[in-house]
Design a protein around this motif. Structure first.
Motif, PDB file in Angstrom:
ATOM      1  N   GLN A  21       3.895   8.841  24.510  1.00  0.00           N
ATOM      2  CA  GLN A  21       2.747   9.295  25.289  1.00  0.00           C
ATOM      3  C   GLN A  21       1.743   9.908  24.319  1.00  0.00           C
ATOM      4  O   GLN A  21       1.988  10.962  23.725  1.00  0.00           O
ATOM      5  CB  GLN A  21       3.198  10.312  26.322  1.00  0.00           C
ATOM      6  N   CYS A  22       0.619   9.252  24.153  1.00  0.00           N
ATOM      7  CA  CYS A  22      -0.396   9.691  23.190  1.00  0.00           C
ATOM      8  C   CYS A  22      -0.867  11.104  23.518  1.00  0.00           C
ATOM      9  O   CYS A  22      -1.094  11.445  24.678  1.00  0.00           O
ATOM     10  CB  CYS A  22      -1.579   8.724  23.218  1.00  0.00           C
ATOM     11  N   THR A  23      -1.002  11.905  22.475  1.00  0.00           N
ATOM     12  CA  THR A  23      -1.395  13.300  22.667  1.00  0.00           C
ATOM     13  C   THR A  23      -2.900  13.463  22.849  1.00  0.00           C
ATOM     14  O   THR A  23      -3.368  14.586  23.007  1.00  0.00           O
ATOM     15  CB  THR A  23      -0.916  14.157  21.485  1.00  0.00           C
ATOM     16  N   HIS A  24      -3.654  12.367  22.851  1.00  0.00           N
ATOM     17  CA  HIS A  24      -5.077  12.462  23.169  1.00  0.00           C
ATOM     18  C   HIS A  24      -5.244  12.523  24.684  1.00  0.00           C
ATOM     19  O   HIS A  24      -5.467  13.586  25.234  1.00  0.00           O
ATOM     20  CB  HIS A  24      -5.842  11.286  22.545  1.00  0.00           C
ATOM     21  N   LEU A  25      -5.080  11.395  25.367  1.00  0.00           N
ATOM     22  CA  LEU A  25      -5.258  11.381  26.819  1.00  0.00           C
ATOM     23  C   LEU A  25      -4.093  10.719  27.550  1.00  0.00           C
ATOM     24  O   LEU A  25      -4.214  10.396  28.733  1.00  0.00           O
ATOM     25  CB  LEU A  25      -6.576  10.694  27.190  1.00  0.00           C
ATOM     26  N   GLY A  26      -2.995  10.486  26.853  1.00  0.00           N
ATOM     27  CA  GLY A  26      -1.779  10.082  27.541  1.00  0.00           C
ATOM     28  C   GLY A  26      -1.480   8.604  27.655  1.00  0.00           C
ATOM     29  O   GLY A  26      -0.509   8.235  28.314  1.00  0.00           O
ATOM     30  N   CYS A  27      -2.264   7.745  27.017  1.00  0.00           N
ATOM     31  CA  CYS A  27      -1.902   6.323  27.029  1.00  0.00           C
ATOM     32  C   CYS A  27      -0.591   6.126  26.260  1.00  0.00           C
ATOM     33  O   CYS A  27      -0.123   7.026  25.569  1.00  0.00           O
ATOM     34  CB  CYS A  27      -3.005   5.502  26.364  1.00  0.00           C
ATOM     35  N   THR A  28      -0.008   4.959  26.388  1.00  0.00           N
ATOM     36  CA  THR A  28       1.251   4.671  25.705  1.00  0.00           C
ATOM     37  C   THR A  28       0.984   4.061  24.338  1.00  0.00           C
ATOM     38  O   THR A  28       0.390   2.973  24.244  1.00  0.00           O
ATOM     39  CB  THR A  28       2.112   3.716  26.545  1.00  0.00           C
ATOM     40  N   ALA A  29       1.431   4.759  23.301  1.00  0.00           N
ATOM     41  CA  ALA A  29       1.282   4.235  21.943  1.00  0.00           C
ATOM     42  C   ALA A  29       2.232   3.066  21.739  1.00  0.00           C
ATOM     43  O   ALA A  29       3.273   2.971  22.398  1.00  0.00           O
ATOM     44  CB  ALA A  29       1.551   5.341  20.923  1.00  0.00           C
ATOM     45  N   GLU A  30       1.864   2.196  20.816  1.00  0.00           N
ATOM     46  CA  GLU A  30       2.649   0.988  20.557  1.00  0.00           C
ATOM     47  C   GLU A  30       3.162   0.993  19.123  1.00  0.00           C
ATOM     48  O   GLU A  30       2.537   1.586  18.239  1.00  0.00           O
ATOM     49  CB  GLU A  30       1.773  -0.250  20.795  1.00  0.00           C
ATOM     50  N   LEU A  31       4.286   0.308  18.913  1.00  0.00           N
ATOM     51  CA  LEU A  31       4.869   0.219  17.574  1.00  0.00           C
ATOM     52  C   LEU A  31       3.979  -0.588  16.644  1.00  0.00           C
ATOM     53  O   LEU A  31       3.441  -1.631  17.035  1.00  0.00           O
ATOM     54  CB  LEU A  31       6.244  -0.451  17.646  1.00  0.00           C
ATOM     55  N   ARG A  32       3.835  -0.105  15.424  1.00  0.00           N
ATOM     56  CA  ARG A  32       3.120  -0.818  14.353  1.00  0.00           C
ATOM     57  C   ARG A  32       3.946  -0.686  13.086  1.00  0.00           C
ATOM     58  O   ARG A  32       4.847   0.138  13.009  1.00  0.00           O
ATOM     59  CB  ARG A  32       1.730  -0.208  14.119  1.00  0.00           C
TER      60      ARG A  32
END
Ligand code: FES
Length: 78
Positions: A21-32
């Motif tokens: 859960q991204c700490t900016h606005l909560g979108c789901t981060a993805e693996l890179r």
């Protein structure tokens, strides 16, 4: 019931879990290959969750993981 996307890492030190859960606005981060990237506004995090590129500045949250004697993993969200 809350849905919190996370990744579980198993290495020589045992199991770790990182919330996606991204700490900016909560979108789901993805693996890179460098770690994680948020598709919403482009924040990047290293493989431990530390913010590499904004707009997010806070790291991805580490989550507590416990393994039961029968091998099942329990992930704690708080
Ligand atoms: Fe992830 Fe904005 S919600 S960068």
């Amino acid at each position: 019931l809350a849905y919190i996307p996370a990744v579980i890492i198993h290495d020589k030190d045992g199991f770790q879990a990182i919330s996606l859960q991204c700490t900016h606005l909560g979108c789901t981060a993805e693996l890179r290959n460098f770690g994680f990237e948020c598709p919403c506004h482009g924040s990047r995090f290293d493989q431990t969750g530390i913010a590499l590129k904004g707009p997010a500045v806070a790291p991805l949250k580490n989550m507590r993981v416990e393994q039961s004697q029968d091998g099942k993993l329990r992930l704690f969200t708080t």
